[in-house]
Every structure is written in C-alpha cells, then in structure tokens.
Design a protein around this motif. Structure first.
Motif, PDB file in Angstrom:
ATOM      1  N   TYR A   1      27.010   5.664  -1.183  1.00  0.00           N
ATOM      2  CA  TYR A   1      26.023   4.805  -1.762  1.00  0.00           C
ATOM      3  C   TYR A   1      26.348   3.531  -1.639  1.00  0.00           C
ATOM      4  CZ  TYR A   1      25.262   9.400  -3.973  1.00  0.00           C
ATOM      5  OH  TYR A   1      25.153  10.823  -4.190  1.00  0.00           O
ATOM      6  N   ARG A   2      25.374   2.802  -0.493  1.00  0.00           N
ATOM      7  CA  ARG A   2      25.633   1.123  -0.487  1.00  0.00           C
ATOM      8  C   ARG A   2      24.400   0.574  -1.088  1.00  0.00           C
ATOM      9  NH1 ARG A   2      27.585   1.309   5.896  1.00  0.00           N
ATOM     10  NH2 ARG A   2      25.334   1.728   6.082  1.00  0.00           N
ATOM     11  N   HIS A   3      24.839  -0.433  -1.926  1.00  0.00           N
ATOM     12  CA  HIS A   3      23.991  -1.123  -2.545  1.00  0.00           C
ATOM     13  C   HIS A   3      23.318  -2.365  -2.089  1.00  0.00           C
ATOM     14  CE1 HIS A   3      24.921   1.474  -6.331  1.00  0.00           C
ATOM     15  NE2 HIS A   3      25.991   1.523  -5.625  1.00  0.00           N
ATOM     16  N   PRO A   4      22.399  -2.813  -2.138  1.00  0.00           N
ATOM     17  CA  PRO A   4      21.636  -3.900  -1.485  1.00  0.00           C
ATOM     18  C   PRO A   4      22.704  -5.122  -1.816  1.00  0.00           C
ATOM     19  CG  PRO A   4      19.863  -2.716  -2.530  1.00  0.00           C
ATOM     20  CD  PRO A   4      21.104  -2.100  -2.989  1.00  0.00           C
ATOM     21  N   SER A   5      23.213  -4.917  -2.965  1.00  0.00           N
ATOM     22  CA  SER A   5      24.154  -6.187  -3.166  1.00  0.00           C
ATOM     23  C   SER A   5      25.569  -6.318  -2.646  1.00  0.00           C
ATOM     24  CB  SER A   5      24.569  -6.009  -4.844  1.00  0.00           C
ATOM     25  OG  SER A   5      25.367  -5.028  -4.992  1.00  0.00           O
ATOM     26  N   GLY A   6      25.744  -5.118  -1.792  1.00  0.00           N
ATOM     27  CA  GLY A   6      27.031  -5.309  -1.117  1.00  0.00           C
ATOM     28  C   GLY A   6      27.952  -4.023  -1.843  1.00  0.00           C
ATOM     29  N   THR A   7      27.823  -3.873  -2.883  1.00  0.00           N
ATOM     30  CA  THR A   7      28.593  -2.617  -3.856  1.00  0.00           C
ATOM     31  C   THR A   7      28.363  -1.588  -2.977  1.00  0.00           C
ATOM     32  OG1 THR A   7      28.157  -3.934  -5.615  1.00  0.00           O
ATOM     33  CG2 THR A   7      29.085  -1.634  -6.147  1.00  0.00           C
TER      34      THR A   7
ATOM     35  N   ASP B   1      29.267  16.184   4.245  1.00  0.00           N
ATOM     36  CA  ASP B   1      30.577  15.419   4.149  1.00  0.00           C
ATOM     37  C   ASP B   1      30.548  14.282   5.235  1.00  0.00           C
ATOM     38  OD1 ASP B   1      32.914  15.053   2.678  1.00  0.00           O
ATOM     39  OD2 ASP B   1      34.015  16.047   4.336  1.00  0.00           O
ATOM     40  N   GLY B   2      30.498  12.996   4.389  1.00  0.00           N
ATOM     41  CA  GLY B   2      30.927  11.772   5.303  1.00  0.00           C
ATOM     42  C   GLY B   2      29.559  11.059   5.380  1.00  0.00           C
ATOM     43  N   LEU B   3      28.426  11.534   4.429  1.00  0.00           N
ATOM     44  CA  LEU B   3      27.112  10.919   4.547  1.00  0.00           C
ATOM     45  C   LEU B   3      27.058   9.567   4.046  1.00  0.00           C
ATOM     46  CD1 LEU B   3      23.948  11.223   4.989  1.00  0.00           C
ATOM     47  CD2 LEU B   3      23.819  12.126   2.802  1.00  0.00           C
ATOM     48  N   VAL B   4      26.437   8.604   4.541  1.00  0.00           N
ATOM     49  CA  VAL B   4      26.348   7.312   4.203  1.00  0.00           C
ATOM     50  C   VAL B   4      24.875   6.938   3.999  1.00  0.00           C
ATOM     51  CG1 VAL B   4      27.011   4.638   4.858  1.00  0.00           C
ATOM     52  CG2 VAL B   4      28.500   6.658   5.167  1.00  0.00           C
ATOM     53  N   VAL B   5      24.371   6.240   2.926  1.00  0.00           N
ATOM     54  CA  VAL B   5      23.093   6.158   2.464  1.00  0.00           C
ATOM     55  C   VAL B   5      23.139   4.755   2.110  1.00  0.00           C
ATOM     56  CG1 VAL B   5      22.361   8.312   2.242  1.00  0.00           C
ATOM     57  CG2 VAL B   5      23.079   7.220   0.203  1.00  0.00           C
ATOM     58  N   ASP B   6      22.139   3.871   2.467  1.00  0.00           N
ATOM     59  CA  ASP B   6      21.790   2.480   1.837  1.00  0.00           C
ATOM     60  C   ASP B   6      20.535   2.779   0.713  1.00  0.00           C
ATOM     61  OD1 ASP B   6      23.637   0.982   3.436  1.00  0.00           O
ATOM     62  OD2 ASP B   6      22.523   1.652   5.188  1.00  0.00           O
ATOM     63  N   LEU B   7      20.766   2.148  -0.323  1.00  0.00           N
ATOM     64  CA  LEU B   7      19.943   2.065  -1.259  1.00  0.00           C
ATOM     65  C   LEU B   7      19.051   1.004  -1.037  1.00  0.00           C
ATOM     66  CD1 LEU B   7      22.231   2.805  -4.488  1.00  0.00           C
ATOM     67  CD2 LEU B   7      20.764   4.377  -2.818  1.00  0.00           C
ATOM     68  N   PRO B   8      17.600   1.223  -1.194  1.00  0.00           N
ATOM     69  CA  PRO B   8      16.813  -0.009  -0.919  1.00  0.00           C
ATOM     70  C   PRO B   8      16.453  -1.041  -2.012  1.00  0.00           C
ATOM     71  CG  PRO B   8      15.315   2.070  -1.615  1.00  0.00           C
ATOM     72  CD  PRO B   8      17.155   2.523  -1.397  1.00  0.00           C
ATOM     73  N   GLU B   9      15.989  -1.936  -1.778  1.00  0.00           N
ATOM     74  CA  GLU B   9      15.918  -3.210  -2.807  1.00  0.00           C
ATOM     75  C   GLU B   9      15.376  -2.439  -3.971  1.00  0.00           C
ATOM     76  OE1 GLU B   9      16.894  -6.205  -2.875  1.00  0.00           O
ATOM     77  OE2 GLU B   9      18.036  -6.158  -0.912  1.00  0.00           O
ATOM     78  N   ARG B  10      14.028  -2.126  -4.011  1.00  0.00           N
ATOM     79  CA  ARG B  10      13.461  -1.429  -5.004  1.00  0.00           C
ATOM     80  C   ARG B  10      12.842   0.058  -4.880  1.00  0.00           C
ATOM     81  NH1 ARG B  10       7.956  -2.670  -6.096  1.00  0.00           N
ATOM     82  NH2 ARG B  10       7.082  -3.275  -4.018  1.00  0.00           N
ATOM     83  N   GLN B  11      12.653   0.737  -6.112  1.00  0.00           N
ATOM     84  CA  GLN B  11      12.403   1.926  -5.891  1.00  0.00           C
ATOM     85  C   GLN B  11      10.862   2.214  -6.664  1.00  0.00           C
ATOM     86  OE1 GLN B  11      13.534   4.611  -4.301  1.00  0.00           O
ATOM     87  NE2 GLN B  11      15.680   4.308  -4.447  1.00  0.00           N
ATOM     88  N   SER B  12      10.522   1.400  -7.319  1.00  0.00           N
ATOM     89  CA  SER B  12       9.164   1.310  -8.115  1.00  0.00           C
ATOM     90  C   SER B  12       8.825  -0.084  -8.079  1.00  0.00           C
ATOM     91  CB  SER B  12       9.283   2.172  -9.482  1.00  0.00           C
ATOM     92  OG  SER B  12      10.225   1.466 -10.197  1.00  0.00           O
TER      93      SER B  12
END
Length: 107
Positions: A6-12, A96-107
């Motif tokens: 899980y990749r966060h918008p902050s880079g975490t 296995d190995g899936l990479v997802v980017d989380l959006p800036e906001r969800q709601s």
C-alpha cells in the motif's frame, strides 16, 4: 496469503502479508492502514476503499463487476484506468505482489 504493498500519497509504504479469505480492503483495515475508509464495510457501495493499481504490477486481477464500475464514477478522487475498489479484490495467491496507490482522499 498474498504480499500487498500500500503506497500512501505522502510517500509512506506499508507492506503486509494478507491471508485469504480477506480482501485488499480488509487487509488494510485489520492492520490499521490509513487511507482506506471502507464506510460500507466492503459491499461495493460507497467508493471509500478506492485504490489505484500499479500498472507495472504483473498480478492477474479479477474482472470488474458492473456495480464496482458504477461506484468508481462517484469516488472522491478521480477515477483512472487503473482504479479499483479494494473491497472487490479478494486475496488469493494470484494477488501476491500486488501494489496499490492510495488516493489523496476517499470522501
């Protein structure tokens, strides 16, 4: 079990081993990953578990159902070609190995 990144918008970056029969969304929720709200609890109704699947990731995703497709048009962050609802991605060896980017906001 599948390793999900899980990749966060902050880079975490958060990397988890998520066991079946969970979903990508449920793996995030039970491990307190910020950025996945999942207000509807995983029934593909709210769009607050929206993620962007890394296009370089070579995993085979399940086919998108019509209800998921419709919900993705109403998400808080813009829909892209690689948008999915993480509640509709069931954990399997295929993920296995899936990479997802989380959006800036969800709601």
């Amino acid at each position: 079990m599948a390793k999900i990144t899980y990749r966060h918008p902050s880079g975490t970056v958060t990397v988890l081993e998520v066991p079946a029969p969970n979903t990508v969304m449920r793996g995030a929720k039970i491990n307190n990953v910020d950025g996945i709200e999942a207000q509807c609890g995983g029934s593909a109704q709210c769009g607050t578990c929206h993620v962007y699947v890394d296009e370089l990731c070579a995993v085979q995703l399940p086919e998108m159902h019509e209800s998921e497709d419709e919900v993705l048009y109403g998400t808080a962050s813009p829909r892209r070609d690689n948008s999915r609802l993480s509640c509709q991605l069931p954990i399997s060896d295929a993920l296995d190995g899936l990479v997802v980017d989380l959006p800036e906001r969800q709601s």
